[in-house]
Design a protein around this motif. Sequence first.
Motif, mmCIF file in Angstrom:
data_model
loop_
_atom_site.group_PDB
_atom_site.id
_atom_site.type_symbol
_atom_site.label_atom_id
_atom_site.label_comp_id
_atom_site.label_asym_id
_atom_site.label_seq_id
_atom_site.Cartn_x
_atom_site.Cartn_y
_atom_site.Cartn_z
ATOM 1 N N SER A 60 0.828 -1.208 0.000
ATOM 2 C CA SER A 60 0.000 0.000 0.000
ATOM 3 C C SER A 60 0.863 1.259 0.000
ATOM 4 C CB SER A 60 -0.955 0.015 1.197
ATOM 5 O OG SER A 60 -0.242 -0.045 2.415
ATOM 6 N N PHE A 61 1.996 1.232 0.726
ATOM 7 C CA PHE A 61 2.896 2.385 0.743
ATOM 8 C C PHE A 61 3.497 2.627 -0.641
ATOM 9 C CE2 PHE A 61 7.141 4.281 1.496
ATOM 10 C CZ PHE A 61 6.740 5.468 2.091
ATOM 11 N N ALA A 62 3.928 1.539 -1.293
ATOM 12 C CA ALA A 62 4.476 1.653 -2.649
ATOM 13 C C ALA A 62 3.410 2.147 -3.618
ATOM 14 C CB ALA A 62 5.027 0.298 -3.110
ATOM 15 N N GLY A 63 2.176 1.654 -3.451
ATOM 16 C CA GLY A 63 1.080 2.107 -4.306
ATOM 17 C C GLY A 63 0.813 3.596 -4.150
ATOM 18 N N CYS A 64 0.887 4.074 -2.914
ATOM 19 C CA CYS A 64 0.686 5.500 -2.651
ATOM 20 C C CYS A 64 1.763 6.336 -3.342
ATOM 21 C CB CYS A 64 0.716 5.748 -1.145
ATOM 22 S SG CYS A 64 0.349 7.449 -0.675
ATOM 23 N N LEU A 65 3.018 5.907 -3.237
ATOM 24 C CA LEU A 65 4.125 6.622 -3.887
ATOM 25 C C LEU A 65 3.946 6.662 -5.406
ATOM 26 C CD1 LEU A 65 7.266 5.374 -1.902
ATOM 27 C CD2 LEU A 65 6.017 7.529 -1.630
ATOM 28 N N CYS A 66 3.439 5.580 -5.967
ATOM 29 C CA CYS A 66 3.236 5.518 -7.425
ATOM 30 C C CYS A 66 2.181 6.526 -7.883
ATOM 31 C CB CYS A 66 2.842 4.112 -7.851
ATOM 32 S SG CYS A 66 4.178 2.917 -7.703
ATOM 33 N N TRP A 67 1.091 6.619 -7.134
ATOM 34 C CA TRP A 67 0.051 7.591 -7.488
ATOM 35 C C TRP A 67 0.575 9.026 -7.364
ATOM 36 C CZ3 TRP A 67 -3.552 6.200 -10.475
ATOM 37 C CH2 TRP A 67 -4.225 4.983 -10.340
ATOM 38 N N ILE A 68 1.406 9.280 -6.347
ATOM 39 C CA ILE A 68 2.009 10.612 -6.207
ATOM 40 C C ILE A 68 2.899 10.912 -7.408
ATOM 41 C CG2 ILE A 68 3.635 11.992 -4.849
ATOM 42 C CD1 ILE A 68 2.592 10.519 -2.348
ATOM 43 N N ALA A 69 3.690 9.911 -7.830
ATOM 44 C CA ALA A 69 4.559 10.090 -8.995
ATOM 45 C C ALA A 69 3.736 10.356 -10.252
ATOM 46 C CB ALA A 69 5.441 8.856 -9.183
#
Length: 472
Positions: free
Chosen positions: A91-100
């Motif tokens: 979920s943390f990696a997914g959040c970073l991807c959406w921010i990117a």
Amino acid sequence: MFAKGIEFGHLLPQIVATILGTLMAISDGMTYGWTSPMIPYFTGNDTHIKMTMHEAEMMETVNLLGAFAGLPTTILAVDKIGRKKSMLVASFAGCLCWIAIIFAPNKEILYVARFISGMAGDMCFVAAPMYIAEIADHRIRGFLSSLIYLMMLVGILLVYVTGAFTAYYVPPIIGIVLTSIQCVCFPFMPESPYYLVCTNQIEKAEKALKRLRGDSNTTKEMEDIQKAVERQKTEKGRPKDLVLIPSNRKAIIIMTILNGIQHFAGISVMVMNLHIILAEAGSVYIEPRVAAVIFAGIMLIGASTSSCLIDKLGRKVLLILSSVLTGITLGIMTAFFHLKNAGYDVLYVSWIPAACCMTYALTFKSGLGLVPIVITAEIFPTTIKAIGMTIADAVYVLMAVVSIQIYSVLFNKFGIHVPFYIFTVCCLSMAFFTALFIPETKGKTLDEIQLKLKGLKVTPKSEQAENGIPMT
């Protein structure tokens, strides 16, 4: 929906843990469907990052490549740091991807974000089903296990609507909110008792089980979990044990066929080529973005209905019904396209493909599209579950690519009806395979399922209680 005699207070902690743990699945569904409304945006004139069609379609490919690349990490993570922490990492990696994605200045950053989101999605769809299967009461395990798939379908529907009808930044913001909620709230949920027992954290396992069962008497269930893990630990859990141990070999064969048939029943082709299939009908036209929303909505309805019935009717019944009905639907569509390509006048029935596509969304998601993810988390023993589920996930991704390529080649060379003949036959064949080879796991504990795969006669605890048989 729930079995008789189960108090809601007994179920509530499991439901809360499942919902909070699968918010990333909504995000992953959005990631999966994001390219459908976004490819026209990036190839249009009003985009902030101009792409050719090939460059835009590459976003789909890099996402699949990320899923493959994440397999080794997923295998290590779910056993080394646990199911719960793996879900949080995803979920943390997914959040970073959406921010990117929301701040990406060029296509290269989008490619990197899509690649990492593929890795995160892979970890989510291995760790979460394991976690849910291991925390759930066996009487509602099917319903809870199906929730992750429902979450993904919600994500697809959500991105089809917001991606097509709102501004570019709206889907990423929704993804950031969902994954952030999981990152903040899910740490307060208990870890899987099976994992804690497997790592010799017995006291933590007892506390986790009590929380998950609403402080009910868990002594007997805890003893059963310890016995099951001790027995399964006698099987080393090495990769080669998937082949050398007959019960594991049977499990991996079942999952390979289940995951392969999902795509050779045409789901990837349908989702990615819906507008082409409707255009081939000749006269009936539905705007692609509207058709996609209707299709996704019907898939969600079918899967939701099935999730409520899976613990009552059983896995096999839903699989067989879904296989037969989906096969008939595809057969009707195939006959239409065959007659059309043969030169017959089918103008007066050109509504058939559109009707069949929407019927397909309902029948496929009622069984073929839902049950496999439930069974995957049930039929592998604790010691080999990480490897088995990761391989099953790899087969799922690989078969998606293969089915799309076969469809493309046959469609361009012979006509659209030829690949649909294959899809029809595969669906109907799946009904026979299910009836003959797939064990019914409804109402059985995870250990009872393992005993059944080994060919031992097992009386489920639910039946023992009903018949007055002492539960040992």
